[in-house]
Every structure is written in structure tokens, then in C-alpha cells.
Design a protein around this motif. Structure first.
Motif, PDB file in Angstrom:
ATOM      1  N   ARG A   1      -6.741  -9.617  48.803  1.00  0.00           N
ATOM      2  CA  ARG A   1      -8.271  -9.365  48.248  1.00  0.00           C
ATOM      3  C   ARG A   1      -7.995  -8.049  47.291  1.00  0.00           C
ATOM      4  NH1 ARG A   1     -12.268 -12.497  46.965  1.00  0.00           N
ATOM      5  NH2 ARG A   1     -14.002 -11.557  47.327  1.00  0.00           N
ATOM      6  N   ALA A   2      -7.381  -7.255  47.682  1.00  0.00           N
ATOM      7  CA  ALA A   2      -7.197  -6.032  47.184  1.00  0.00           C
ATOM      8  C   ALA A   2      -6.466  -6.005  45.718  1.00  0.00           C
ATOM      9  CB  ALA A   2      -6.552  -4.874  47.997  1.00  0.00           C
ATOM     10  N   CYS A   3      -5.388  -6.818  45.750  1.00  0.00           N
ATOM     11  CA  CYS A   3      -4.804  -7.022  44.571  1.00  0.00           C
ATOM     12  C   CYS A   3      -5.537  -7.954  43.552  1.00  0.00           C
ATOM     13  CB  CYS A   3      -3.414  -8.005  44.795  1.00  0.00           C
ATOM     14  SG  CYS A   3      -2.464  -8.406  43.445  1.00  0.00           S
ATOM     15  N   GLU A   4      -6.350  -8.965  44.029  1.00  0.00           N
ATOM     16  CA  GLU A   4      -7.357  -9.312  43.244  1.00  0.00           C
ATOM     17  C   GLU A   4      -8.352  -8.359  42.523  1.00  0.00           C
ATOM     18  OE1 GLU A   4     -11.123 -12.725  43.484  1.00  0.00           O
ATOM     19  OE2 GLU A   4      -9.336 -12.876  44.943  1.00  0.00           O
ATOM     20  N   ASN A   5      -8.914  -7.477  43.238  1.00  0.00           N
ATOM     21  CA  ASN A   5      -9.643  -6.517  42.839  1.00  0.00           C
ATOM     22  C   ASN A   5      -8.982  -5.590  41.885  1.00  0.00           C
ATOM     23  OD1 ASN A   5     -11.862  -7.603  44.520  1.00  0.00           O
ATOM     24  ND2 ASN A   5     -11.515  -6.049  46.106  1.00  0.00           N
ATOM     25  N   ARG A   6      -7.840  -5.230  42.139  1.00  0.00           N
ATOM     26  CA  ARG A   6      -7.407  -4.523  41.004  1.00  0.00           C
ATOM     27  C   ARG A   6      -7.084  -4.862  39.942  1.00  0.00           C
ATOM     28  NH1 ARG A   6      -2.271  -1.922  44.147  1.00  0.00           N
ATOM     29  NH2 ARG A   6      -1.798  -1.279  41.846  1.00  0.00           N
ATOM     30  N   LEU A   7      -6.685  -6.230  39.801  1.00  0.00           N
ATOM     31  CA  LEU A   7      -6.789  -7.265  38.714  1.00  0.00           C
ATOM     32  C   LEU A   7      -7.755  -7.251  37.821  1.00  0.00           C
ATOM     33  CD1 LEU A   7      -4.320  -9.631  39.621  1.00  0.00           C
ATOM     34  CD2 LEU A   7      -3.446  -7.907  38.075  1.00  0.00           C
ATOM     35  N   VAL A   8      -8.891  -7.639  38.522  1.00  0.00           N
ATOM     36  CA  VAL A   8     -10.071  -7.808  37.816  1.00  0.00           C
ATOM     37  C   VAL A   8     -10.629  -6.298  37.332  1.00  0.00           C
ATOM     38  CG1 VAL A   8     -12.720  -7.888  38.223  1.00  0.00           C
ATOM     39  CG2 VAL A   8     -11.134  -9.436  39.279  1.00  0.00           C
ATOM     40  N   LEU A   9     -10.261  -5.184  37.720  1.00  0.00           N
ATOM     41  CA  LEU A   9     -10.616  -3.873  37.134  1.00  0.00           C
ATOM     42  C   LEU A   9      -9.628  -3.635  35.967  1.00  0.00           C
ATOM     43  CD1 LEU A   9     -11.160  -1.752  40.449  1.00  0.00           C
ATOM     44  CD2 LEU A   9     -12.742  -2.209  38.627  1.00  0.00           C
ATOM     45  N   LEU A  10      -8.377  -4.112  35.971  1.00  0.00           N
ATOM     46  CA  LEU A  10      -7.541  -3.848  34.914  1.00  0.00           C
ATOM     47  C   LEU A  10      -7.749  -4.926  33.632  1.00  0.00           C
ATOM     48  CD1 LEU A  10      -4.169  -3.315  36.796  1.00  0.00           C
ATOM     49  CD2 LEU A  10      -5.177  -1.809  35.334  1.00  0.00           C
ATOM     50  N   LEU A  11      -7.866  -6.146  34.166  1.00  0.00           N
ATOM     51  CA  LEU A  11      -8.053  -7.164  33.179  1.00  0.00           C
ATOM     52  C   LEU A  11      -9.627  -7.717  32.543  1.00  0.00           C
ATOM     53  CD1 LEU A  11      -5.342  -9.522  34.048  1.00  0.00           C
ATOM     54  CD2 LEU A  11      -5.197  -7.866  32.354  1.00  0.00           C
ATOM     55  N   ASP A  12     -10.546  -7.063  33.541  1.00  0.00           N
ATOM     56  CA  ASP A  12     -12.152  -7.554  33.101  1.00  0.00           C
ATOM     57  C   ASP A  12     -12.270  -8.833  34.114  1.00  0.00           C
ATOM     58  OD1 ASP A  12     -12.656  -5.005  31.881  1.00  0.00           O
ATOM     59  OD2 ASP A  12     -12.146  -5.906  29.969  1.00  0.00           O
ATOM     60  N   TYR A  13     -13.572  -8.793  33.998  1.00  0.00           N
ATOM     61  CA  TYR A  13     -14.021 -10.049  34.834  1.00  0.00           C
ATOM     62  C   TYR A  13     -13.844 -11.464  33.972  1.00  0.00           C
ATOM     63  CZ  TYR A  13     -16.554 -12.896  38.045  1.00  0.00           C
ATOM     64  OH  TYR A  13     -17.071 -13.864  38.955  1.00  0.00           O
ATOM     65  N   ASP A  14     -13.866 -11.254  32.710  1.00  0.00           N
ATOM     66  CA  ASP A  14     -13.767 -12.585  31.958  1.00  0.00           C
ATOM     67  C   ASP A  14     -12.550 -13.089  31.697  1.00  0.00           C
ATOM     68  OD1 ASP A  14     -12.808 -10.273  30.493  1.00  0.00           O
ATOM     69  OD2 ASP A  14     -13.183 -11.046  28.416  1.00  0.00           O
ATOM     70  N   PHE A  16     -10.984 -13.923  34.762  1.00  0.00           N
ATOM     71  CA  PHE A  16     -10.924 -14.026  35.908  1.00  0.00           C
ATOM     72  C   PHE A  16     -10.050 -15.615  36.418  1.00  0.00           C
ATOM     73  CE2 PHE A  16     -12.529 -15.616  40.416  1.00  0.00           C
ATOM     74  CZ  PHE A  16     -12.107 -14.529  40.804  1.00  0.00           C
ATOM     75  N   ASP A  17     -10.118 -16.384  35.404  1.00  0.00           N
ATOM     76  CA  ASP A  17      -9.186 -17.535  35.401  1.00  0.00           C
ATOM     77  C   ASP A  17      -7.706 -17.174  35.400  1.00  0.00           C
ATOM     78  OD1 ASP A  17     -11.330 -19.359  35.810  1.00  0.00           O
ATOM     79  OD2 ASP A  17     -11.556 -19.806  33.539  1.00  0.00           O
ATOM     80  N   LEU A  18      -7.461 -16.287  34.608  1.00  0.00           N
ATOM     81  CA  LEU A  18      -6.135 -15.721  34.555  1.00  0.00           C
ATOM     82  C   LEU A  18      -5.527 -15.214  35.862  1.00  0.00           C
ATOM     83  CD1 LEU A  18      -3.270 -15.191  33.075  1.00  0.00           C
ATOM     84  CD2 LEU A  18      -4.595 -13.047  32.058  1.00  0.00           C
ATOM     85  N   ILE A  19      -6.850 -14.427  36.407  1.00  0.00           N
ATOM     86  CA  ILE A  19      -6.319 -13.689  37.520  1.00  0.00           C
ATOM     87  C   ILE A  19      -6.237 -14.651  38.603  1.00  0.00           C
ATOM     88  CG2 ILE A  19      -7.357 -12.102  39.230  1.00  0.00           C
ATOM     89  CD1 ILE A  19      -8.764 -10.748  36.742  1.00  0.00           C
ATOM     90  N   LYS A  20      -6.784 -15.598  38.678  1.00  0.00           N
ATOM     91  CA  LYS A  20      -6.723 -16.758  39.990  1.00  0.00           C
ATOM     92  C   LYS A  20      -5.292 -17.457  39.745  1.00  0.00           C
ATOM     93  CE  LYS A  20     -10.199 -19.276  39.240  1.00  0.00           C
ATOM     94  NZ  LYS A  20     -11.258 -20.199  39.562  1.00  0.00           N
ATOM     95  N   LYS A  21      -4.818 -17.528  38.191  1.00  0.00           N
ATOM     96  CA  LYS A  21      -3.368 -18.234  38.164  1.00  0.00           C
ATOM     97  C   LYS A  21      -2.324 -17.199  38.505  1.00  0.00           C
ATOM     98  CE  LYS A  21      -4.819 -21.466  34.650  1.00  0.00           C
ATOM     99  NZ  LYS A  21      -4.642 -22.028  33.483  1.00  0.00           N
ATOM    100  N   LEU A  22      -2.612 -15.903  38.192  1.00  0.00           N
ATOM    101  CA  LEU A  22      -1.646 -15.223  38.604  1.00  0.00           C
ATOM    102  C   LEU A  22      -1.483 -14.930  40.106  1.00  0.00           C
ATOM    103  CD1 LEU A  22      -2.336 -12.177  35.944  1.00  0.00           C
ATOM    104  CD2 LEU A  22      -0.233 -13.539  36.124  1.00  0.00           C
ATOM    105  N   LEU A  23      -2.578 -14.799  40.710  1.00  0.00           N
ATOM    106  CA  LEU A  23      -2.474 -14.670  42.366  1.00  0.00           C
ATOM    107  C   LEU A  23      -2.005 -16.169  42.756  1.00  0.00           C
ATOM    108  CD1 LEU A  23      -5.823 -13.138  42.939  1.00  0.00           C
ATOM    109  CD2 LEU A  23      -3.484 -12.059  43.248  1.00  0.00           C
ATOM    110  N   LYS A  24      -2.294 -17.100  42.392  1.00  0.00           N
ATOM    111  CA  LYS A  24      -1.824 -18.491  42.838  1.00  0.00           C
ATOM    112  C   LYS A  24      -0.230 -18.461  42.643  1.00  0.00           C
ATOM    113  CE  LYS A  24      -2.514 -23.666  42.618  1.00  0.00           C
ATOM    114  NZ  LYS A  24      -3.378 -24.632  41.999  1.00  0.00           N
ATOM    115  N   SER A  25       0.505 -17.980  41.640  1.00  0.00           N
ATOM    116  CA  SER A  25       1.776 -18.132  41.335  1.00  0.00           C
ATOM    117  C   SER A  25       2.495 -16.780  41.297  1.00  0.00           C
ATOM    118  CB  SER A  25       1.800 -18.892  39.990  1.00  0.00           C
ATOM    119  OG  SER A  25       1.503 -18.248  39.115  1.00  0.00           O
ATOM    120  N   ARG A  26       1.976 -15.852  42.181  1.00  0.00           N
ATOM    121  CA  ARG A  26       2.582 -14.553  42.232  1.00  0.00           C
ATOM    122  C   ARG A  26       4.016 -14.521  42.822  1.00  0.00           C
ATOM    123  NH1 ARG A  26      -1.569 -13.484  46.636  1.00  0.00           N
ATOM    124  NH2 ARG A  26      -0.548 -14.344  48.405  1.00  0.00           N
TER     125      ARG A  26
END
Length: 116
Positions: A1-14, A16-26
């Protein structure tokens, strides 16, 4: 969850689909990055050995090997297509030379005229 929050801060909320894919295939991201950063074949072999020992990484390794096999098949196909194209260019060049030797009048005489 913390990793997801950091990615949202780095990549912006728009993104979010990319962030989900990155977390799913980390696992893929981590192991492929480690392999890409390897300096020589020995280091790649050590990383591949480590991947074989871990179940989630072994699946990534299998996918990489399958992709490599498909890539080599594509490379063979591309090489064959390039060879065929080159032969076609050479044949066209020979035909053009033959036409030039016979002269333009022979080409024009070979055409039929259709009046409408």
C-alpha cells in the motif's frame, strides 16, 4: 500500500492504471531490471540461477525464454523477407536492363491500343 501511494505521488493520479499494472507485475519488473542491468554473462547466469530458485521468478524466467524463442523465429522470418526483397530488386534491375537494351520502340510496339 505504501508503494502504491509513493507511485501515485511520483506519477500523479491520472496514471493510476499504469500504477496498478506495475504493482501487479512487480516481480517481472524487478527481475527483468536486474537481468538488464547485469554487466556480463556470468552475472546474468547468477541472476537466472536465483530466479530458478524462486517460484514467482521462475515463471518470469520461463516467459523470458519463450519470448526469446519467438524473437529468434521472428528474426529468421525478417531475414528471409529481406533476402526475398533483395532478390526481387535484383530481378527488377535485370528486367529493367533488358528493356533498356531492346529500346523504347520495342516496348511501345508491344502495347496494344484500345479505342473506346
Amino acid at each position: 500500500r505504501a508503494c502504491e501511494n509513493r507511485l501515485v505521488l511520483l506519477l500523479d493520479y491520472d496514471k493510476f492504471d499504469l500504477i496498478k499494472k506495475l504493482l501487479k507485475s512487480r516481480a517481472r519488473v524487478v527481475w527483468c531490471t536486474r537481468l538488464a542491468r547485469a554487466q556480463d554473462d556470468d552475472e546474468k547466469a547468477r541472476i537466472a540461477e536465483q530466479m530458478s530458485a524462486r517460484p514467482e521468478a521462475a515463471a518470469v524466467l520461463d516467459l523470458l525464454r519463450q519470448t526469446g524463442e519467438r524473437a529468434s523465429a521472428k528474426a529468421r522470418q525478417s531475414a528471409m523477407e529481406a533476402k526475398i526483397r533483395e532478390e526481387a530488386r535484383q530481378l527488377r534491375g535485370e528486367v529493367a536492363a533488358d528493356v533498356a537494351d531492346t529500346g523504347a520502340g520495342a516496348v511501345a510496339a508491344g502495347r496494344k491500343m484500345l479505342e473506346l
